[in-house]
Design a protein around this motif. Structure first.
Motif, PDB file in Angstrom:
ATOM      1  N   ARG A  87       0.864  -1.186   0.000  1.00 25.45           N
ATOM      2  CA  ARG A  87       0.000   0.000   0.000  1.00 25.45           C
ATOM      3  C   ARG A  87       0.897   1.231   0.000  1.00 25.45           C
ATOM      4  NH1 ARG A  87      -5.163   1.736   3.069  1.00 25.45           N
ATOM      5  NH2 ARG A  87      -4.767   3.919   3.588  1.00 25.45           N
ATOM      6  N   ILE A  88       0.674   2.127  -0.972  1.00 21.73           N
ATOM      7  CA  ILE A  88       1.465   3.352  -1.082  1.00 21.73           C
ATOM      8  C   ILE A  88       0.570   4.531  -0.720  1.00 21.73           C
ATOM      9  CG2 ILE A  88       2.739   4.858  -2.645  1.00 21.73           C
ATOM     10  CD1 ILE A  88       2.365   1.163  -3.439  1.00 21.73           C
ATOM     11  N   ASN A  89       0.961   5.279   0.296  1.00 20.94           N
ATOM     12  CA  ASN A  89       0.196   6.434   0.766  1.00 20.94           C
ATOM     13  C   ASN A  89       0.867   7.719   0.295  1.00 20.94           C
ATOM     14  OD1 ASN A  89      -1.571   4.748   2.406  1.00 20.94           O
ATOM     15  ND2 ASN A  89       0.169   4.528   3.791  1.00 20.94           N
ATOM     16  N   VAL A  90       0.104   8.573  -0.397  1.00 23.90           N
ATOM     17  CA  VAL A  90       0.598   9.874  -0.845  1.00 23.90           C
ATOM     18  C   VAL A  90      -0.297  10.932  -0.211  1.00 23.90           C
ATOM     19  CG1 VAL A  90       1.154  11.336  -2.815  1.00 23.90           C
ATOM     20  CG2 VAL A  90       1.326   8.844  -3.029  1.00 23.90           C
ATOM     21  N   ARG A  91       0.282  11.735   0.674  1.00 17.88           N
ATOM     22  CA  ARG A  91      -0.500  12.741   1.400  1.00 17.88           C
ATOM     23  C   ARG A  91      -0.051  14.143   1.008  1.00 17.88           C
ATOM     24  NH1 ARG A  91       0.294   8.670   5.191  1.00 17.88           N
ATOM     25  NH2 ARG A  91       2.249   9.624   5.871  1.00 17.88           N
ATOM     26  N   PHE A  92      -1.011  15.076   1.087  1.00 17.21           N
ATOM     27  CA  PHE A  92      -0.741  16.469   0.757  1.00 17.21           C
ATOM     28  C   PHE A  92      -0.874  17.324   2.014  1.00 17.21           C
ATOM     29  CE2 PHE A  92      -2.704  14.391  -2.922  1.00 17.21           C
ATOM     30  CZ  PHE A  92      -1.657  14.494  -3.823  1.00 17.21           C
ATOM     31  N   PRO A  93      -0.131  18.426   2.095  1.00 15.98           N
ATOM     32  CA  PRO A  93      -0.238  19.294   3.276  1.00 15.98           C
ATOM     33  C   PRO A  93      -1.654  19.831   3.436  1.00 15.98           C
ATOM     34  CG  PRO A  93       1.683  19.866   1.939  1.00 15.98           C
ATOM     35  CD  PRO A  93       0.871  18.907   1.130  1.00 15.98           C
ATOM     36  N   MET A  94      -2.040  20.057   4.686  1.00 10.96           N
ATOM     37  CA  MET A  94      -3.348  20.654   4.952  1.00 10.96           C
ATOM     38  C   MET A  94      -3.384  22.076   4.404  1.00 10.96           C
ATOM     39  SD  MET A  94      -5.323  18.471   6.396  1.00 10.96           S
ATOM     40  CE  MET A  94      -6.606  19.530   7.064  1.00 10.96           C
ATOM     41  N   GLU A  95      -4.552  22.454   3.873  1.00  9.11           N
ATOM     42  CA  GLU A  95      -4.699  23.793   3.309  1.00  9.11           C
ATOM     43  C   GLU A  95      -5.367  24.714   4.319  1.00  9.11           C
ATOM     44  OE1 GLU A  95      -5.093  23.801  -1.102  1.00  9.11           O
ATOM     45  OE2 GLU A  95      -6.134  21.923  -0.745  1.00  9.11           O
ATOM     46  N   GLY A  96      -5.475  25.984   3.975  1.00 11.49           N
ATOM     47  CA  GLY A  96      -5.927  27.009   4.908  1.00 11.49           C
ATOM     48  C   GLY A  96      -7.405  26.948   5.225  1.00 11.49           C
ATOM     49  N   THR A 116       7.947  -4.216  -7.271  1.00  8.95           N
ATOM     50  CA  THR A 116       8.929  -3.533  -6.426  1.00  8.95           C
ATOM     51  C   THR A 116       9.077  -2.068  -6.828  1.00  8.95           C
ATOM     52  OG1 THR A 116      10.706  -4.294  -7.888  1.00  8.95           O
ATOM     53  CG2 THR A 116      10.238  -5.622  -5.914  1.00  8.95           C
ATOM     54  N   SER A 117       8.132  -1.558  -7.624  1.00 11.73           N
ATOM     55  CA  SER A 117       8.171  -0.145  -7.993  1.00 11.73           C
ATOM     56  C   SER A 117       6.798   0.288  -8.479  1.00 11.73           C
ATOM     57  CB  SER A 117       9.217   0.119  -9.084  1.00 11.73           C
ATOM     58  OG  SER A 117       8.827  -0.486 -10.300  1.00 11.73           O
ATOM     59  N   ILE A 118       6.583   1.603  -8.449  1.00 11.59           N
ATOM     60  CA  ILE A 118       5.337   2.174  -8.956  1.00 11.59           C
ATOM     61  C   ILE A 118       5.600   3.627  -9.321  1.00 11.59           C
ATOM     62  CG2 ILE A 118       4.434   3.018  -6.742  1.00 11.59           C
ATOM     63  CD1 ILE A 118       1.661   1.971  -7.657  1.00 11.59           C
ATOM     64  N   VAL A 119       4.931   4.119 -10.352  1.00 13.88           N
ATOM     65  CA  VAL A 119       5.053   5.515 -10.755  1.00 13.88           C
ATOM     66  C   VAL A 119       3.938   6.312 -10.088  1.00 13.88           C
ATOM     67  CG1 VAL A 119       4.989   7.145 -12.675  1.00 13.88           C
ATOM     68  CG2 VAL A 119       6.138   4.942 -12.953  1.00 13.88           C
ATOM     69  N   VAL A 120       4.304   7.362  -9.379  1.00 12.72           N
ATOM     70  CA  VAL A 120       3.340   8.277  -8.768  1.00 12.72           C
ATOM     71  C   VAL A 120       3.333   9.537  -9.624  1.00 12.72           C
ATOM     72  CG1 VAL A 120       2.703   9.559  -6.696  1.00 12.72           C
ATOM     73  CG2 VAL A 120       3.857   7.343  -6.490  1.00 12.72           C
ATOM     74  N   ASP A 121       2.202   9.830 -10.272  1.00 14.59           N
ATOM     75  CA  ASP A 121       2.164  10.975 -11.181  1.00 14.59           C
ATOM     76  C   ASP A 121       0.931  11.831 -10.926  1.00 14.59           C
ATOM     77  OD1 ASP A 121       0.180   9.360 -12.172  1.00 14.59           O
ATOM     78  OD2 ASP A 121       1.144   8.952 -14.095  1.00 14.59           O
ATOM     79  N   GLY A 122       0.747  12.855 -11.770  1.00 12.06           N
ATOM     80  CA  GLY A 122      -0.363  13.781 -11.603  1.00 12.06           C
ATOM     81  C   GLY A 122      -0.164  14.747 -10.454  1.00 12.06           C
ATOM     82  N   LEU A 123       1.086  14.981 -10.054  1.00 10.71           N
ATOM     83  CA  LEU A 123       1.377  15.851  -8.920  1.00 10.71           C
ATOM     84  C   LEU A 123       1.598  17.287  -9.390  1.00 10.71           C
ATOM     85  CD1 LEU A 123       3.775  13.405  -7.050  1.00 10.71           C
ATOM     86  CD2 LEU A 123       1.315  13.710  -6.725  1.00 10.71           C
ATOM     87  N   CYS A 124       1.617  18.204  -8.451  1.00 13.87           N
ATOM     88  CA  CYS A 124       1.703  19.626  -8.777  1.00 13.87           C
ATOM     89  C   CYS A 124       3.158  20.090  -8.732  1.00 13.87           C
ATOM     90  CB  CYS A 124       0.869  20.437  -7.785  1.00 13.87           C
ATOM     91  SG  CYS A 124       0.784  22.205  -8.167  1.00 13.87           S
ATOM     92  N   PRO A 125       3.637  20.771  -9.772  1.00 17.45           N
ATOM     93  CA  PRO A 125       5.026  21.241  -9.771  1.00 17.45           C
ATOM     94  C   PRO A 125       5.316  22.164  -8.587  1.00 17.45           C
ATOM     95  CG  PRO A 125       4.039  21.474 -11.950  1.00 17.45           C
ATOM     96  CD  PRO A 125       2.929  21.118 -11.016  1.00 17.45           C
ATOM     97  N   GLY A 126       6.539  22.072  -8.076  1.00 15.16           N
ATOM     98  CA  GLY A 126       6.995  23.002  -7.053  1.00 15.16           C
ATOM     99  C   GLY A 126       6.353  22.850  -5.693  1.00 15.16           C
ATOM    100  N   THR A 127       5.637  21.759  -5.444  1.00 15.20           N
ATOM    101  CA  THR A 127       4.992  21.556  -4.147  1.00 15.20           C
ATOM    102  C   THR A 127       5.624  20.360  -3.447  1.00 15.20           C
ATOM    103  OG1 THR A 127       3.267  20.151  -5.126  1.00 15.20           O
ATOM    104  CG2 THR A 127       2.819  22.514  -4.977  1.00 15.20           C
ATOM    105  N   LYS A 128       5.206  20.124  -2.220  1.00 12.40           N
ATOM    106  CA  LYS A 128       5.723  18.980  -1.481  1.00 12.40           C
ATOM    107  C   LYS A 128       4.613  17.976  -1.211  1.00 12.40           C
ATOM    108  CE  LYS A 128       5.287  21.299   3.032  1.00 12.40           C
ATOM    109  NZ  LYS A 128       6.031  21.777   4.220  1.00 12.40           N
ATOM    110  N   VAL A 129       4.998  16.709  -1.183  1.00 11.65           N
ATOM    111  CA  VAL A 129       4.085  15.622  -0.851  1.00 11.65           C
ATOM    112  C   VAL A 129       4.768  14.744   0.187  1.00 11.65           C
ATOM    113  CG1 VAL A 129       2.959  15.633  -3.101  1.00 11.65           C
ATOM    114  CG2 VAL A 129       4.941  14.163  -2.732  1.00 11.65           C
ATOM    115  N   PHE A 130       3.971  13.919   0.860  1.00  5.22           N
ATOM    116  CA  PHE A 130       4.493  13.000   1.867  1.00  5.22           C
ATOM    117  C   PHE A 130       4.147  11.579   1.428  1.00  5.22           C
ATOM    118  CE2 PHE A 130       3.588  17.032   3.854  1.00  5.22           C
ATOM    119  CZ  PHE A 130       4.739  17.283   4.590  1.00  5.22           C
ATOM    120  N   VAL A 131       5.162  10.722   1.332  1.00  7.85           N
ATOM    121  CA  VAL A 131       4.984   9.396   0.757  1.00  7.85           C
ATOM    122  C   VAL A 131       5.461   8.332   1.732  1.00  7.85           C
ATOM    123  CG1 VAL A 131       5.571   7.873  -1.161  1.00  7.85           C
ATOM    124  CG2 VAL A 131       5.298  10.312  -1.558  1.00  7.85           C
TER     125      VAL A 131
END
Length: 281
Positions: A87-96, A116-131
């Motif tokens: 299970r791969i969890n991709v979380r985004f920072p809480m917004e205002g 043993t691998s997976i591509v995580v895509d559709g993310l926003c440029p210049g931001t941070k994610v937690f994986v």
């Protein structure tokens, strides 16, 4: 002194002990355990069963991030031979102070036991994610979440390449008392094909969402004499919301009432309706 009895389901053996039962526990075996008190009056009633699966894996798979781009990365890990899946969890920072219904939804990806691998895509440029990655064992038992190497110890923080698209309102024109024209502009980041416009007059109500390809958008049929809040998100699915803007509609004598509510009352002889509303201004 009170002791406890534990029965192991696979051989129905009874053990009397005062601490943890550790002998003869085999890996990759499911155990049903229940407990009863043994006192001077004899054995008490049995507790409810607790099912536990003993795994042999250490859970220390090695995770790395490769091929990081503006919108994607490749997540790789070493194989756990006891895994039934990953299970791969991709979380985004809480917004205002935006309504919860417009928050970016965290992503959950699943990989088979042979992957043993997976591509995580559709993310926003210049931001941070937690994986993080969790090994899934027999009976859907989840191992601890493990983070990729060379990321923070607070949750696997990854910084995407590129520049975050930032959109700001430039002007809001009142065309008619209940008709507004929102104008906005992309300040930083690459050009996007469309924008998501949200607006609401009540923080407890789900906002209305519009998709707009141009740099302006018209809102019509609004309530009169009402304060509204609008905000924008670039069309990247995971980009954060970038601005809150408040505007007010004007007075309109022909505007419909607001907050119409109807309650049905039942008496012994008939039904009646109680209708309430608020004036438009």
């Amino acid at each position: 002194q009170q002791t406890r009895r534990v029965r192991k389901e696979e051989n129905a053996a009874v053990h009397v002990f005062n601490g943890k039962l550790t002998e003869n526990i085999q890996p990759n075996v499911s155990y049903a355990i229940w407990v009863a008190a043994a006192t001077v009056d004899g054995q008490g009633e049995l507790s409810q069963k607790s099912i536990v699966h003993v795994i042999s894996a250490s859970g220390n798979i090695r995770i790395t991030v490769q091929n990081l781009t503006d919108t994607s990365f490749n997540l790789t890990w070493t194989m756990d031979t006891s895994a039934t899946s990953y299970r791969i969890n991709v979380r985004f920072p809480m917004e205002g102070n935006y309504p919860v219904s417009t928050f970016r939804e965290n992503m959950v990806l699943n990989a088979s036991s042979s992957q043993t691998s997976i591509v995580v895509d559709g993310l926003c440029p210049g931001t941070k994610v937690f994986v993080g990655v969790q090994v899934v064992y027999v009976n859907n038992f989840l191992g601890p979440e493990l983070w990729p190497e060379n990321t923070t110890q607070e949750g696997g923080e990854i910084h995407m390449k590129g520049t975050q698209p930032v959109v700001l309102f430039t002007k809001i024109d009142q065309l008619e008392p209940r008709r507004m024209l929102l104008k906005y502009n992309l300040i930083t980041g690459i050009a996007v094909e469309q924008y998501y416009i949200y607006y609401t007059y009540d923080q407890d109500t789900a906002p209305v969402k519009h998709s707009a390809p141009q740099m302006s958008h018209e809102l019509d049929g609004l309530f009169a004499c009402q304060a509204y809040t609008a905000w924008i998100r670039p069309a990247f699915p995971t980009c954060p919301l970038t601005e809150l803007k408040e505007f007010y509609t004007g007075e309109d004598t022909k505007a419909p009432p607001k907050s119409v509510n109807v309650v049905v009352y039942r008496t012994d002889y008939h039904n009646s309706l109680n209708i309430t509303w608020k004036p438009s201004c």
